[in-house]
Motif scaffolding. Structure first.
Motif, PDB file in Angstrom:
ATOM      1  N   TRP A 317     -11.472   8.621 -15.127  1.00 55.94           N
ATOM      2  CA  TRP A 317     -10.790   9.815 -14.628  1.00 55.94           C
ATOM      3  C   TRP A 317     -10.263   9.571 -13.220  1.00 55.94           C
ATOM      4  O   TRP A 317      -9.107   9.899 -12.902  1.00 55.94           O
ATOM      5  CB  TRP A 317     -11.737  11.016 -14.630  1.00 55.94           C
ATOM      6  N   LYS A 318     -11.086   8.961 -12.378  1.00 61.97           N
ATOM      7  CA  LYS A 318     -10.655   8.677 -11.003  1.00 61.97           C
ATOM      8  C   LYS A 318      -9.483   7.691 -10.984  1.00 61.97           C
ATOM      9  O   LYS A 318      -8.562   7.820 -10.169  1.00 61.97           O
ATOM     10  CB  LYS A 318     -11.819   8.125 -10.180  1.00 61.97           C
ATOM     11  N   TYR A 319      -9.521   6.716 -11.881  1.00 60.39           N
ATOM     12  CA  TYR A 319      -8.426   5.756 -11.945  1.00 60.39           C
ATOM     13  C   TYR A 319      -7.109   6.454 -12.280  1.00 60.39           C
ATOM     14  O   TYR A 319      -6.073   6.193 -11.640  1.00 60.39           O
ATOM     15  CB  TYR A 319      -8.719   4.661 -12.975  1.00 60.39           C
ATOM     16  N   GLN A 324      -1.801   8.365 -10.761  1.00 61.94           N
ATOM     17  CA  GLN A 324      -0.830   9.467 -10.798  1.00 61.94           C
ATOM     18  C   GLN A 324      -0.251   9.730  -9.411  1.00 61.94           C
ATOM     19  O   GLN A 324       0.971   9.855  -9.250  1.00 61.94           O
ATOM     20  CB  GLN A 324      -1.491  10.725 -11.353  1.00 61.94           C
ATOM     21  N   ASP A 325      -1.106   9.785  -8.414  1.00 62.18           N
ATOM     22  CA  ASP A 325      -0.633  10.090  -7.059  1.00 62.18           C
ATOM     23  C   ASP A 325       0.018   8.880  -6.388  1.00 62.18           C
ATOM     24  O   ASP A 325       1.067   8.997  -5.748  1.00 62.18           O
ATOM     25  CB  ASP A 325      -1.791  10.606  -6.200  1.00 62.18           C
ATOM     26  N   TYR A 326      -0.619   7.719  -6.524  1.00 56.55           N
ATOM     27  CA  TYR A 326      -0.082   6.504  -5.906  1.00 56.55           C
ATOM     28  C   TYR A 326       1.315   6.205  -6.449  1.00 56.55           C
ATOM     29  O   TYR A 326       2.267   5.959  -5.687  1.00 56.55           O
ATOM     30  CB  TYR A 326      -1.032   5.332  -6.170  1.00 56.55           C
ATOM     31  N   LEU A 327       1.459   6.210  -7.764  1.00 56.47           N
ATOM     32  CA  LEU A 327       2.741   5.840  -8.372  1.00 56.47           C
ATOM     33  C   LEU A 327       3.807   6.911  -8.157  1.00 56.47           C
ATOM     34  O   LEU A 327       5.003   6.599  -8.091  1.00 56.47           O
ATOM     35  CB  LEU A 327       2.548   5.546  -9.856  1.00 56.47           C
ATOM     36  N   ALA A 328       3.385   8.174  -8.037  1.00 56.95           N
ATOM     37  CA  ALA A 328       4.345   9.222  -7.692  1.00 56.95           C
ATOM     38  C   ALA A 328       4.928   8.972  -6.307  1.00 56.95           C
ATOM     39  O   ALA A 328       6.130   9.178  -6.074  1.00 56.95           O
ATOM     40  CB  ALA A 328       3.676  10.590  -7.753  1.00 56.95           C
ATOM     41  N   LEU A 365      -4.954  -1.871  -7.515  1.00 58.16           N
ATOM     42  CA  LEU A 365      -4.669  -0.720  -8.363  1.00 58.16           C
ATOM     43  C   LEU A 365      -5.692  -0.706  -9.497  1.00 58.16           C
ATOM     44  O   LEU A 365      -5.348  -0.741 -10.677  1.00 58.16           O
ATOM     45  CB  LEU A 365      -3.243  -0.781  -8.897  1.00 58.16           C
ATOM     46  N   GLY A 366      -6.961  -0.684  -9.111  1.00 54.65           N
ATOM     47  CA  GLY A 366      -8.051  -0.655 -10.072  1.00 54.65           C
ATOM     48  C   GLY A 366      -8.559  -2.015 -10.488  1.00 54.65           C
ATOM     49  O   GLY A 366      -9.613  -2.114 -11.132  1.00 54.65           O
ATOM     50  N   GLU A 367      -7.852  -3.094 -10.145  1.00 49.14           N
ATOM     51  CA  GLU A 367      -8.359  -4.428 -10.467  1.00 49.14           C
ATOM     52  C   GLU A 367      -9.693  -4.639  -9.762  1.00 49.14           C
ATOM     53  O   GLU A 367      -9.855  -4.300  -8.593  1.00 49.14           O
ATOM     54  CB  GLU A 367      -7.361  -5.510 -10.026  1.00 49.14           C
TER      55      GLU A 367
END
Length: 532
Positions: A317-319, A324-328, A365-367
């Protein structure tokens, strides 16, 4: 009749010559190129579709690659914001320019490449995020954010005093940049413009329309999201940048304080990381009407699902909230880069303008389960780098040489036919840009990270990186080495430093590492100096 025709014909010729003369005076043919340096903050190369289209499409940034060159092995000397910017400005490693971390002041007596451009007759300007200092040298005009700056209704430092501009920071920085290009610059001079975005730096606040759109999207997870670091040393195991345990619900995921309190939890206050309230308080009443429904929706999903989620579900969920916010935020950067490129095309400036797009470093980015940067591992060490320079760079080309932000200053100076100071440590990329790799002899690069103890607790380390291998030495409170086979293990999951099959590689890489430390004037004495 014939005489009259001759007079008319002669008049047309004279008029044409006069008109051409006046036009040439109005639009001078400059022999030196304009430089437009575009840099975003924490923009991961994985979030540019020229590198990978798994997460997002960035058609406007991609235009630079399609019309120019994409570097696939571009990297930084120190993966943290202010030191990276100091290296770009000075053309020196951080151990020489002294800006080893985000805390120590920048030595403003040092010569920066904008000063050299200004002295050579270029008109210079800087708009956006510098990150340190409030009076950049060598720029004729500037409007810069104080420190990190704000996404909503940002404050700016200017030569005439501070000001606040209502709106979204990425749009505003672009408005200011285009206005300078169109109305404020001296069109008789070549220009060197630094167009510097705050986005997509943490904490990620997208523009309201992007916020709404991207919260409806779902993004693919990286393979190493649930990395347990079992094949790496202490540094990876103790770093504090894990999505589940270190990403803040309010500050990062937009969970309201009252939502947390009503669910029996209170997010701890960290002095250097303000929560949800600080960003939200900048919204005016009209802006809140746009943001509130989206924030309420996020909080309702959180309240309905969080009590039943296990840790794996919370991580996922956190990812998604993070992406969503980073890529926006990235999407807004891309839109605005397109606006500037369109202006260059429409104004006729494109033909004589070198355009560069890069970031101050990469980003996780989550890696490996992470966000942030700092490590010499690829996601933070590598940075996007795209160049376009009409009639000089063959459109649509790719380069895989090991290049660094250390090289930018000398590249720009050579393009502008300005002599670079002898104490700069980079190498001009001009031969590579023109397709000449025959005289490029660099086989490996040097990296050194210092900010420990500090935020995210990434241990100090230095490294040598080639196309094939990466050797890292972690020091300060540990003495640990790691070696990665970049070709066989591109995700850097398996440290092979103690593998007998790599004994000769370790020996050779250590020798080369020592040679690089001598070449770039780094030493054990400097290590000790900066430990204090």
């Amino acid at each position: 009749m014939k005489s009259t025709q001759n007079i008319i014909f002669l008049s047309i010729i004279l008029f044409s010559l006069f008109s051409c003369s006046e036009k040439e005076k109005a639009i001078p043919k400059l022999t030196k190129p304009n430089i437009l340096f575009i840099m975003s903050d924490d923009h991961a190369y994985q979030a540019i579709s020229s590198y990978s289209d798994k997460l997002i499409k960035t058609p406007n940034i991609d235009r630079i690659a399609k019309e120019g060159m994409l570097f696939t092995n571009a990297c930084v000397t120190n993966s943290i914001c202010a030191p990276s910017r100091a290296t770009i400005l000075t053309g020196k490693h951080t151990h020489l320019n002294g800006k080893i971390d985000n805390k120590r002041p920048f030595d403003t007596t040092q010569v920066t490449f904008p000063q050299l451009f200004q002295k050579a007759g270029y008109q210079t300007a800087m708009y956006g995020k510098l990150h340190f200092g409030n009076n950049p040298k060598g720029v004729d005009d500037f409007m810069i954010l104080p420190g990190q700056g704000s996404y909503i209704n940002p404050n700016f430092i200017t030569q005439k005093g501070d000001t606040t501009i209502t709106g979204y920071v990425t749009d505003i920085i672009t408005d200011l940049t285009i206005n300078w290009l169109d109305k404020k610059r001296d069109k008789q001079k070549p220009f060197m413009m630094m167009y510097l975005h705050k986005a997509p730096h943490r904490a990620w606040w997208p523009r309201a329309d992007k916020f709404k759109t991207f919260t409806q999207k779902t993004f693919p997870e990286p393979e190493s999201l649930f990395d347990d670091y079992k094949n790496r040393g202490t540094a990876a195991k103790t770093a504090e940048m894990n999505l589940l345990t270190h990403m803040k619900y309010g500050h990062d995921s937009k969970i309201k304080p009252e939502t947390m309190e009503n669910m029996g939890g209170v997010e701890p206050k960290v002095p250097s990381i303000r929560g949800f309230e600080r960003a939200y308080s900048r919204l005016n009443e009209e802006q809140r009407k746009l943001y509130d429904p989206i924030i309420d929706s996020i909080n309702n999903v959180f309240k309905n699902n969080w009590p039943t989620f296990n840790d794996k579900q919370k991580m996922r969920w956190k990812y998604q909230r993070y992406m969503q916010d980073y890529l926006a935020c990235v999407s807004s950067v891309d839109d605005n880069v397109g606006r500037v490129l369109d202006y260059l095309d429409e104004s006729g400036l494109s033909e004589n303008t070198m355009v560069i797009y890069t970031s101050d470093q990469g980003f996780y980015l989550g890696e490996h389960g992470w966000f942030d940067k700092r490590f010499a591992y690829d996601e933070s060490f590598k940075t996007p780098l795209l160049f376009k320079w009409p009639n000089k760079i063959t459109p649509g080309t790719t380069n895989d040489e090991m290049v660094q932000n250390l090289d930018f200053a000398q590249t720009f100076l050579e393009a502008a036919q300005i002599e670079a100071p002898k104490d700069m440590q980079g190498e001009s990329l001009i031969p590579l840009l023109k397709g000449d790799t025959s005289n490029w002899n660099r086989k490996s690069v040097y990296y050194h990270y210092y900010e420990y103890p500090g935020q995210h607790q990434v241990k100090r380390h230095y490294a040598i990186i080639s196309k094939e291998f990466k050797l890292i030495h972690f020091y300060y409170d540990v003495d640990e080495w790691e070696l990665y086979d970049r070709l066989k293990d591109p995700q850097e999951m398996n440290n092979v430093y103690n593998d007998p099959n790599y004994a000769d590689v370790v020996k050779e890489m250590k020798i080369k590492l020592d040679e690089l430390r001598v070449k770039y004037k780094d030493s054990k004495e400097l290590d000790k100096k900066y430990l204090r």
